[in-house]
Design a protein around this motif. Structure first.
Motif, mmCIF file in Angstrom:
data_model
loop_
_atom_site.group_PDB
_atom_site.id
_atom_site.type_symbol
_atom_site.label_atom_id
_atom_site.label_comp_id
_atom_site.label_asym_id
_atom_site.label_seq_id
_atom_site.Cartn_x
_atom_site.Cartn_y
_atom_site.Cartn_z
ATOM 1 N N LEU A 241 35.379 32.303 -17.460
ATOM 2 C CA LEU A 241 35.568 31.964 -16.052
ATOM 3 C C LEU A 241 36.900 32.551 -15.600
ATOM 4 O O LEU A 241 37.960 32.145 -16.073
ATOM 5 C CB LEU A 241 35.555 30.451 -15.852
ATOM 6 C CG LEU A 241 35.818 29.945 -14.419
ATOM 7 C CD1 LEU A 241 34.793 30.506 -13.452
ATOM 8 C CD2 LEU A 241 35.815 28.421 -14.380
ATOM 9 N N THR A 242 36.828 33.525 -14.690
ATOM 10 C CA THR A 242 38.026 34.212 -14.221
ATOM 11 C C THR A 242 38.325 33.818 -12.786
ATOM 12 O O THR A 242 37.511 34.043 -11.879
ATOM 13 C CB THR A 242 37.849 35.739 -14.298
ATOM 14 O OG1 THR A 242 37.593 36.107 -15.651
ATOM 15 C CG2 THR A 242 39.102 36.452 -13.813
ATOM 16 N N LEU A 243 39.494 33.208 -12.586
ATOM 17 C CA LEU A 243 39.946 32.786 -11.258
ATOM 18 C C LEU A 243 41.293 33.425 -10.940
ATOM 19 O O LEU A 243 42.048 32.927 -10.101
ATOM 20 C CB LEU A 243 40.061 31.259 -11.210
ATOM 21 C CG LEU A 243 38.772 30.500 -11.542
ATOM 22 C CD1 LEU A 243 39.065 29.024 -11.768
ATOM 23 C CD2 LEU A 243 37.749 30.684 -10.444
ATOM 24 N N LYS A 244 41.566 34.518 -11.560
ATOM 25 C CA LYS A 244 42.862 35.187 -11.482
ATOM 26 C C LYS A 244 43.255 35.508 -10.041
ATOM 27 O O LYS A 244 42.491 36.089 -9.284
ATOM 28 C CB LYS A 244 42.794 36.473 -12.306
ATOM 29 C CG LYS A 244 44.119 37.152 -12.550
ATOM 30 C CD LYS A 244 43.915 38.318 -13.500
ATOM 31 C CE LYS A 244 45.244 38.989 -13.842
ATOM 32 N NZ LYS A 244 45.045 40.106 -14.783
ATOM 33 N N TYR A 245 44.452 35.065 -9.680
ATOM 34 C CA TYR A 245 45.023 35.338 -8.360
ATOM 35 C C TYR A 245 44.164 34.845 -7.199
ATOM 36 O O TYR A 245 44.106 35.478 -6.153
ATOM 37 C CB TYR A 245 45.346 36.827 -8.199
ATOM 38 C CG TYR A 245 46.581 37.235 -8.976
ATOM 39 C CD1 TYR A 245 47.851 36.905 -8.505
ATOM 40 C CD2 TYR A 245 46.461 37.886 -10.188
ATOM 41 C CE1 TYR A 245 48.987 37.242 -9.229
ATOM 42 C CE2 TYR A 245 47.590 38.226 -10.925
ATOM 43 C CZ TYR A 245 48.846 37.901 -10.446
ATOM 44 O OH TYR A 245 49.978 38.228 -11.178
ATOM 45 N N CYS A 246 43.503 33.716 -7.392
ATOM 46 C CA CYS A 246 42.912 33.013 -6.262
ATOM 47 C C CYS A 246 44.053 32.194 -5.655
ATOM 48 O O CYS A 246 44.297 31.059 -6.066
ATOM 49 C CB CYS A 246 41.770 32.103 -6.718
ATOM 50 S SG CYS A 246 40.331 32.992 -7.305
ATOM 51 N N ARG A 247 44.743 32.760 -4.703
ATOM 52 C CA ARG A 247 46.024 32.216 -4.252
ATOM 53 C C ARG A 247 45.933 31.318 -3.015
ATOM 54 O O ARG A 247 46.934 30.830 -2.529
ATOM 55 C CB ARG A 247 47.002 33.354 -3.945
ATOM 56 C CG ARG A 247 47.556 34.032 -5.188
ATOM 57 C CD ARG A 247 48.643 35.016 -4.789
ATOM 58 N NE ARG A 247 49.490 35.424 -5.898
ATOM 59 C CZ ARG A 247 50.459 34.708 -6.429
ATOM 60 N NH1 ARG A 247 50.690 33.516 -5.983
ATOM 61 N NH2 ARG A 247 51.192 35.157 -7.409
ATOM 62 N N ASP A 248 44.755 31.121 -2.483
ATOM 63 C CA ASP A 248 44.657 30.344 -1.265
ATOM 64 C C ASP A 248 45.179 28.924 -1.458
ATOM 65 O O ASP A 248 44.922 28.287 -2.480
ATOM 66 C CB ASP A 248 43.199 30.295 -0.786
ATOM 67 C CG ASP A 248 43.105 29.863 0.671
ATOM 68 O OD1 ASP A 248 43.191 28.651 0.914
ATOM 69 O OD2 ASP A 248 42.971 30.743 1.535
ATOM 70 N N TYR A 249 45.861 28.410 -0.465
ATOM 71 C CA TYR A 249 46.471 27.080 -0.556
ATOM 72 C C TYR A 249 45.434 25.989 -0.819
ATOM 73 O O TYR A 249 45.703 25.003 -1.505
ATOM 74 C CB TYR A 249 47.233 26.769 0.738
ATOM 75 C CG TYR A 249 47.777 25.361 0.801
ATOM 76 C CD1 TYR A 249 48.926 25.004 0.086
ATOM 77 C CD2 TYR A 249 47.127 24.375 1.541
ATOM 78 C CE1 TYR A 249 49.411 23.711 0.129
ATOM 79 C CE2 TYR A 249 47.606 23.083 1.588
ATOM 80 C CZ TYR A 249 48.748 22.758 0.878
ATOM 81 O OH TYR A 249 49.222 21.465 0.913
#
Length: 345
Positions: A241-249
Protein backbone atom coordinates in the motif's frame (compact mmCIF):
# COMPACT_ATOMS: atom_id res chain seq x y z
CA UNK A 1 34.99 -30.68 -19.01
CA UNK A 2 34.29 -27.24 -20.47
CA UNK A 3 32.45 -26.74 -23.75
CA UNK A 4 35.59 -25.48 -25.43
CA UNK A 5 37.34 -28.78 -24.58
CA UNK A 6 34.51 -31.02 -25.72
CA UNK A 7 34.59 -31.44 -29.52
CA UNK A 8 31.19 -33.13 -29.49
CA UNK A 9 29.55 -30.11 -27.91
CA UNK A 10 31.32 -27.84 -30.39
CA UNK A 11 29.91 -29.82 -33.32
CA UNK A 12 26.40 -29.91 -31.80
CA UNK A 13 26.65 -26.18 -31.22
CA UNK A 14 27.49 -25.57 -34.87
CA UNK A 15 24.43 -27.54 -35.96
CA UNK A 16 22.25 -25.50 -33.60
CA UNK A 17 23.69 -22.28 -35.03
CA UNK A 18 22.73 -23.43 -38.53
CA UNK A 19 19.16 -23.97 -37.35
CA UNK A 20 19.10 -20.32 -36.23
CA UNK A 21 19.37 -19.36 -39.90
CA UNK A 22 21.81 -16.53 -39.29
CA UNK A 23 19.35 -14.60 -37.12
CA UNK A 24 21.31 -12.92 -34.24
CA UNK A 25 18.33 -12.77 -31.86
CA UNK A 26 17.74 -16.52 -32.20
CA UNK A 27 21.42 -17.29 -31.64
CA UNK A 28 21.59 -14.96 -28.63
CA UNK A 29 18.49 -16.49 -27.04
CA UNK A 30 19.82 -20.04 -27.37
CA UNK A 31 23.31 -18.99 -26.32
CA UNK A 32 21.94 -17.67 -23.03
CA UNK A 33 20.18 -21.01 -22.55
CA UNK A 34 23.09 -23.29 -23.48
CA UNK A 35 25.50 -21.54 -21.14
CA UNK A 36 23.70 -23.35 -18.28
CA UNK A 37 23.69 -26.72 -20.04
CA UNK A 38 26.79 -28.88 -19.54
CA UNK A 39 25.94 -32.30 -20.96
CA UNK A 40 25.71 -33.61 -24.52
CA UNK A 41 22.19 -34.92 -23.89
CA UNK A 42 21.00 -31.42 -22.96
CA UNK A 43 22.49 -29.95 -26.14
CA UNK A 44 21.11 -32.77 -28.28
CA UNK A 45 17.63 -32.26 -26.84
CA UNK A 46 17.72 -28.67 -28.05
CA UNK A 47 19.20 -29.55 -31.46
CA UNK A 48 16.61 -32.26 -32.12
CA UNK A 49 13.59 -30.45 -30.69
CA UNK A 50 10.35 -30.70 -32.64
CA UNK A 51 10.01 -26.94 -32.31
CA UNK A 52 12.46 -26.45 -35.18
CA UNK A 53 9.75 -27.74 -37.48
CA UNK A 54 7.66 -24.63 -36.86
CA UNK A 55 7.15 -22.62 -40.02
CA UNK A 56 4.68 -20.34 -41.73
CA UNK A 57 6.00 -16.83 -41.21
CA UNK A 58 9.09 -14.68 -41.50
CA UNK A 59 10.05 -15.41 -37.90
CA UNK A 60 10.66 -19.10 -38.64
CA UNK A 61 14.10 -19.18 -37.01
CA UNK A 62 13.29 -16.80 -34.17
CA UNK A 63 10.13 -18.40 -32.73
CA UNK A 64 11.57 -21.88 -32.10
CA UNK A 65 14.65 -20.37 -30.44
CA UNK A 66 12.57 -18.15 -28.16
CA UNK A 67 10.21 -21.00 -27.33
CA UNK A 68 13.10 -23.31 -26.50
CA UNK A 69 14.76 -20.73 -24.25
CA UNK A 70 11.45 -20.19 -22.45
CA UNK A 71 10.62 -23.90 -22.07
CA UNK A 72 13.93 -24.57 -20.33
CA UNK A 73 13.38 -21.96 -17.64
CA UNK A 74 12.45 -23.09 -14.14
CA UNK A 75 8.77 -22.76 -13.24
CA UNK A 76 9.50 -19.75 -11.00
CA UNK A 77 11.44 -17.94 -13.71
CA UNK A 78 8.72 -18.71 -16.26
CA UNK A 79 6.17 -16.96 -14.06
CA UNK A 80 8.43 -13.95 -13.50
CA UNK A 81 9.38 -13.71 -17.18
CA UNK A 82 5.77 -13.95 -18.37
CA UNK A 83 4.73 -11.31 -15.80
CA UNK A 84 7.15 -8.86 -17.46
CA UNK A 85 5.06 -8.99 -20.63
CA UNK A 86 2.56 -6.62 -18.97
CA UNK A 87 5.03 -3.76 -19.37
CA UNK A 88 5.11 -1.88 -22.69
CA UNK A 89 8.10 -2.23 -25.00
CA UNK A 90 11.05 -0.03 -23.92
CA UNK A 91 9.36 0.65 -20.55
CA UNK A 92 11.92 1.43 -17.85
CA UNK A 93 11.17 -1.03 -15.07
CA UNK A 94 12.14 -0.24 -11.49
CA UNK A 95 13.81 -3.44 -10.30
CA UNK A 96 12.88 -2.97 -6.63
CA UNK A 97 9.21 -2.52 -7.49
CA UNK A 98 9.31 -5.42 -9.95
CA UNK A 99 10.66 -7.74 -7.26
CA UNK A 100 7.94 -6.57 -4.87
CA UNK A 101 5.30 -7.33 -7.50
CA UNK A 102 6.76 -10.79 -8.05
CA UNK A 103 6.80 -11.33 -4.29
CA UNK A 104 3.18 -10.20 -3.99
CA UNK A 105 2.19 -12.71 -6.66
CA UNK A 106 4.01 -15.50 -4.80
CA UNK A 107 6.48 -16.09 -7.65
CA UNK A 108 9.64 -15.99 -5.54
CA UNK A 109 10.80 -19.30 -4.11
CA UNK A 110 12.31 -18.96 -0.61
CA UNK A 111 15.99 -19.80 -0.44
CA UNK A 112 17.53 -22.39 1.86
CA UNK A 113 20.32 -19.90 2.51
CA UNK A 114 20.36 -16.46 4.08
CA UNK A 115 18.99 -14.45 1.13
CA UNK A 116 15.87 -12.35 1.68
CA UNK A 117 13.14 -11.99 -0.95
CA UNK A 118 14.68 -8.84 -2.45
CA UNK A 119 17.98 -10.64 -3.00
CA UNK A 120 16.22 -13.68 -4.47
CA UNK A 121 14.27 -11.41 -6.80
CA UNK A 122 17.45 -9.65 -7.90
CA UNK A 123 18.95 -13.04 -8.71
CA UNK A 124 15.91 -13.82 -10.87
CA UNK A 125 16.36 -10.50 -12.67
CA UNK A 126 20.02 -11.25 -13.36
CA UNK A 127 19.16 -14.67 -14.79
CA UNK A 128 16.43 -13.30 -17.03
CA UNK A 129 18.78 -10.62 -18.36
CA UNK A 130 20.75 -13.39 -20.02
CA UNK A 131 17.74 -13.92 -22.23
CA UNK A 132 16.37 -11.49 -24.76
CA UNK A 133 15.13 -8.08 -23.71
CA UNK A 134 11.47 -8.09 -24.53
CA UNK A 135 8.33 -10.15 -24.73
CA UNK A 136 5.31 -8.00 -25.51
CA UNK A 137 2.02 -9.91 -25.67
CA UNK A 138 -1.12 -8.41 -27.18
CA UNK A 139 -4.39 -10.26 -26.95
CA UNK A 140 -6.71 -10.28 -29.95
CA UNK A 141 -9.68 -10.66 -27.65
CA UNK A 142 -10.09 -7.55 -25.52
CA UNK A 143 -12.12 -9.40 -22.86
CA UNK A 144 -9.08 -11.58 -22.18
CA UNK A 145 -6.73 -8.64 -21.57
CA UNK A 146 -4.76 -9.12 -18.35
CA UNK A 147 -2.80 -5.87 -18.27
CA UNK A 148 -3.51 -2.29 -19.28
CA UNK A 149 -0.93 0.50 -19.24
CA UNK A 150 -2.71 3.85 -19.55
CA UNK A 151 -0.11 5.96 -17.79
CA UNK A 152 -0.19 9.66 -18.76
CA UNK A 153 -3.18 9.18 -21.06
CA UNK A 154 -5.57 12.21 -21.04
CA UNK A 155 -8.36 10.21 -19.41
CA UNK A 156 -11.00 11.89 -17.26
CA UNK A 157 -13.17 8.81 -16.91
CA UNK A 158 -13.40 5.14 -17.88
CA UNK A 159 -16.18 3.64 -19.98
CA UNK A 160 -18.58 1.12 -18.43
CA UNK A 161 -17.22 -1.43 -20.91
CA UNK A 162 -14.32 -1.84 -18.49
CA UNK A 163 -16.63 -4.13 -16.53
CA UNK A 164 -16.11 -6.72 -19.25
CA UNK A 165 -12.41 -7.03 -18.47
CA UNK A 166 -12.97 -9.87 -16.02
CA UNK A 167 -9.45 -11.23 -16.50
CA UNK A 168 -7.67 -7.92 -15.92
CA UNK A 169 -4.94 -8.23 -13.31
CA UNK A 170 -2.82 -5.12 -13.83
CA UNK A 171 -4.18 -1.60 -14.35
CA UNK A 172 -1.94 1.47 -14.49
CA UNK A 173 -3.87 4.77 -14.50
CA UNK A 174 -1.06 6.88 -13.05
CA UNK A 175 -0.61 10.48 -14.20
CA UNK A 176 -4.00 10.51 -15.95
CA UNK A 177 -6.63 13.26 -15.60
CA UNK A 178 -8.96 11.17 -13.45
CA UNK A 179 -10.55 13.23 -10.68
CA UNK A 180 -12.86 10.56 -9.27
CA UNK A 181 -12.61 6.85 -8.69
CA UNK A 182 -14.17 5.02 -11.69
CA UNK A 183 -16.98 2.77 -10.31
CA UNK A 184 -16.27 0.12 -12.95
CA UNK A 185 -12.91 -0.66 -11.30
CA UNK A 186 -14.68 -2.13 -8.29
CA UNK A 187 -16.12 -4.90 -10.50
CA UNK A 188 -12.70 -6.22 -11.56
CA UNK A 189 -12.55 -9.17 -9.20
CA UNK A 190 -9.25 -10.53 -10.57
CA UNK A 191 -7.38 -7.23 -10.36
CA UNK A 192 -4.11 -7.61 -8.45
CA UNK A 193 -2.28 -4.35 -9.14
CA UNK A 194 -3.95 -0.93 -9.27
CA UNK A 195 -1.85 2.20 -9.81
CA UNK A 196 -3.67 5.50 -9.30
CA UNK A 197 -0.61 7.55 -8.36
CA UNK A 198 -0.31 11.20 -9.44
CA UNK A 199 -4.02 11.53 -10.23
CA UNK A 200 -6.52 14.09 -8.89
CA UNK A 201 -8.81 11.49 -7.34
CA UNK A 202 -10.25 13.11 -4.23
CA UNK A 203 -11.60 10.06 -2.42
CA UNK A 204 -11.63 6.27 -2.52
CA UNK A 205 -15.10 4.67 -2.23
CA UNK A 206 -16.08 1.81 0.06
CA UNK A 207 -16.49 -0.38 -3.02
CA UNK A 208 -12.72 -0.79 -3.26
CA UNK A 209 -13.20 -3.51 -0.65
CA UNK A 210 -14.71 -5.65 -3.42
CA UNK A 211 -11.30 -6.16 -5.02
CA UNK A 212 -10.64 -9.32 -3.05
CA UNK A 213 -7.50 -10.28 -5.02
CA UNK A 214 -5.83 -6.87 -4.92
CA UNK A 215 -2.23 -7.16 -3.75
CA UNK A 216 -0.72 -3.80 -4.78
CA UNK A 217 -2.44 -0.42 -4.44
CA UNK A 218 -0.54 2.76 -5.33
CA UNK A 219 -2.15 6.05 -4.33
CA UNK A 220 1.06 8.03 -4.11
CA UNK A 221 1.12 11.77 -4.84
CA UNK A 222 -2.69 12.00 -4.86
CA UNK A 223 -4.72 14.87 -3.36
CA UNK A 224 -7.17 12.98 -1.18
CA UNK A 225 -9.89 15.11 0.39
CA UNK A 226 -10.90 12.37 2.82
CA UNK A 227 -9.39 9.47 4.72
CA UNK A 228 -9.20 6.01 3.22
CA UNK A 229 -12.33 3.91 3.78
CA UNK A 230 -12.32 1.14 6.36
CA UNK A 231 -13.27 -1.28 3.57
CA UNK A 232 -9.60 -1.33 2.55
CA UNK A 233 -9.07 -3.48 5.62
CA UNK A 234 -11.12 -6.20 3.92
CA UNK A 235 -8.42 -6.62 1.26
CA UNK A 236 -6.95 -9.76 2.78
CA UNK A 237 -4.40 -10.19 -0.05
CA UNK A 238 -3.06 -6.65 0.11
CA UNK A 239 0.74 -6.81 0.06
CA UNK A 240 1.80 -3.25 -0.85
CA UNK A 241 0.00 0.00 0.00
CA UNK A 242 1.70 3.16 -1.25
CA UNK A 243 0.48 6.53 0.06
CA UNK A 244 3.72 8.39 -0.56
CA UNK A 245 3.39 12.17 -0.52
CA UNK A 246 -0.36 12.28 -0.09
CA UNK A 247 0.05 15.70 1.49
CA UNK A 248 -3.49 17.00 1.64
CA UNK A 249 -4.46 18.37 5.05
CA UNK A 250 -7.65 16.30 5.14
CA UNK A 251 -5.74 13.06 4.74
CA UNK A 252 -4.44 12.73 8.28
CA UNK A 253 -5.19 9.18 9.40
CA UNK A 254 -5.25 5.56 8.24
CA UNK A 255 -8.15 3.11 8.63
CA UNK A 256 -8.33 1.97 12.24
CA UNK A 257 -8.40 -1.75 11.35
CA UNK A 258 -5.42 -1.70 8.99
CA UNK A 259 -3.69 -4.04 11.47
CA UNK A 260 -6.07 -6.80 10.29
CA UNK A 261 -4.50 -6.83 6.81
CA UNK A 262 -2.09 -9.51 7.96
CA UNK A 263 -0.38 -10.00 4.57
CA UNK A 264 0.71 -6.37 4.34
CA UNK A 265 4.47 -6.16 3.72
CA UNK A 266 5.03 -2.60 2.45
CA UNK A 267 3.21 0.43 3.88
CA UNK A 268 4.77 3.55 2.39
CA UNK A 269 3.54 6.69 4.17
CA UNK A 270 6.62 8.77 3.48
CA UNK A 271 5.89 12.47 3.05
CA UNK A 272 2.26 12.31 4.28
CA UNK A 273 0.54 14.63 6.77
CA UNK A 274 -0.55 11.81 9.08
CA UNK A 275 -0.88 12.92 12.69
CA UNK A 276 -1.30 9.46 14.19
CA UNK A 277 -1.17 5.77 13.35
CA UNK A 278 -3.79 3.08 14.04
CA UNK A 279 -3.50 0.98 17.16
CA UNK A 280 -1.81 -2.44 17.24
CA UNK A 281 0.41 -2.05 14.17
CA UNK A 282 2.62 -4.63 15.86
CA UNK A 283 0.11 -7.28 14.70
CA UNK A 284 1.37 -6.84 11.12
CA UNK A 285 3.98 -9.58 11.47
CA UNK A 286 4.82 -9.54 7.73
CA UNK A 287 5.45 -5.77 7.61
CA UNK A 288 8.92 -4.87 6.32
CA UNK A 289 8.49 -1.28 5.08
CA UNK A 290 7.22 1.45 7.40
CA UNK A 291 9.22 4.66 6.89
CA UNK A 292 7.47 6.61 9.66
CA UNK A 293 6.19 5.66 13.11
CA UNK A 294 4.14 8.27 14.99
CA UNK A 295 4.05 7.77 18.73
CA UNK A 296 0.67 7.89 20.43
CA UNK A 297 -0.48 8.23 24.01
CA UNK A 298 -3.21 5.59 23.97
CA UNK A 299 -2.66 1.88 24.41
CA UNK A 300 -1.42 0.14 21.28
CA UNK A 301 0.28 3.23 19.85
CA UNK A 302 3.48 3.16 21.87
CA UNK A 303 7.02 2.33 20.79
CA UNK A 304 6.40 -1.18 22.11
CA UNK A 305 4.56 -1.93 18.84
CA UNK A 306 7.92 -1.88 17.08
CA UNK A 307 9.08 -4.76 19.23
CA UNK A 308 7.28 -7.41 17.19
CA UNK A 309 8.14 -5.98 13.77
CA UNK A 310 11.14 -6.79 11.58
CA UNK A 311 11.34 -3.61 9.58
CA UNK A 312 13.93 -2.97 6.90
CA UNK A 313 15.43 0.27 5.62
CA UNK A 314 14.87 3.68 7.21
CA UNK A 315 12.50 4.50 10.05
CA UNK A 316 11.63 7.98 11.28
CA UNK A 317 9.97 8.22 14.68
CA UNK A 318 7.77 11.26 15.28
CA UNK A 319 5.97 12.82 18.27
CA UNK A 320 8.48 11.64 20.85
CA UNK A 321 6.95 14.07 23.35
CA UNK A 322 4.10 11.57 23.67
CA UNK A 323 6.40 8.80 24.90
CA UNK A 324 5.83 7.98 28.55
CA UNK A 325 8.07 4.91 28.88
CA UNK A 326 11.36 3.66 27.45
CA UNK A 327 9.93 0.34 26.27
CA UNK A 328 11.22 -0.46 22.80
CA UNK A 329 10.36 -4.15 22.69
CA UNK A 330 12.86 -6.71 21.45
CA UNK A 331 12.30 -6.66 17.69
CA UNK A 332 14.85 -6.05 14.98
CA UNK A 333 15.40 -2.33 14.42
CA UNK A 334 15.78 -0.95 10.89
CA UNK A 335 19.16 -0.14 9.38
CA UNK A 336 18.75 3.62 9.81
CA UNK A 337 16.71 5.30 12.52
CA UNK A 338 15.72 8.98 12.67
CA UNK A 339 14.14 10.49 15.77
CA UNK A 340 11.87 13.54 15.42
CA UNK A 341 10.58 15.31 18.56
CA UNK A 342 7.27 16.56 17.17
CA UNK A 343 4.96 16.55 14.20
CA UNK A 344 5.42 19.11 11.41
CA UNK A 345 3.33 22.23 11.67
Amino acid sequence: MGVERNPNLVEIGRQIVKKCGGVPLAAKALGSLLRFKKTESDWMAIKDSELWKLSGDDNYEILPALKLSYDHLSSCLKQCFTYCSIFPKDYEIDVTMLVRLWDAEGFLKPSDGQMDMQQIGQQYVDELLYMHKALHVISSNVTLVRALHLKSCPLRSLPDSFKKLKHLRYLDLSSTDLDSFPPCISTLQNLKTLNLSQTNIKSIPDSIGNLCNLSTLDLGYCSHRSSLPESICALSNLHTLTLKYCRDYFFHKLPQNICNVNRLVHLDIHGTQLTCLPRRLGKLSQLRTLPIFICGEEEGCSLAELGSLKLEGELQIKALQRVTSSCWGCGTLPVLLFLTPGLPT
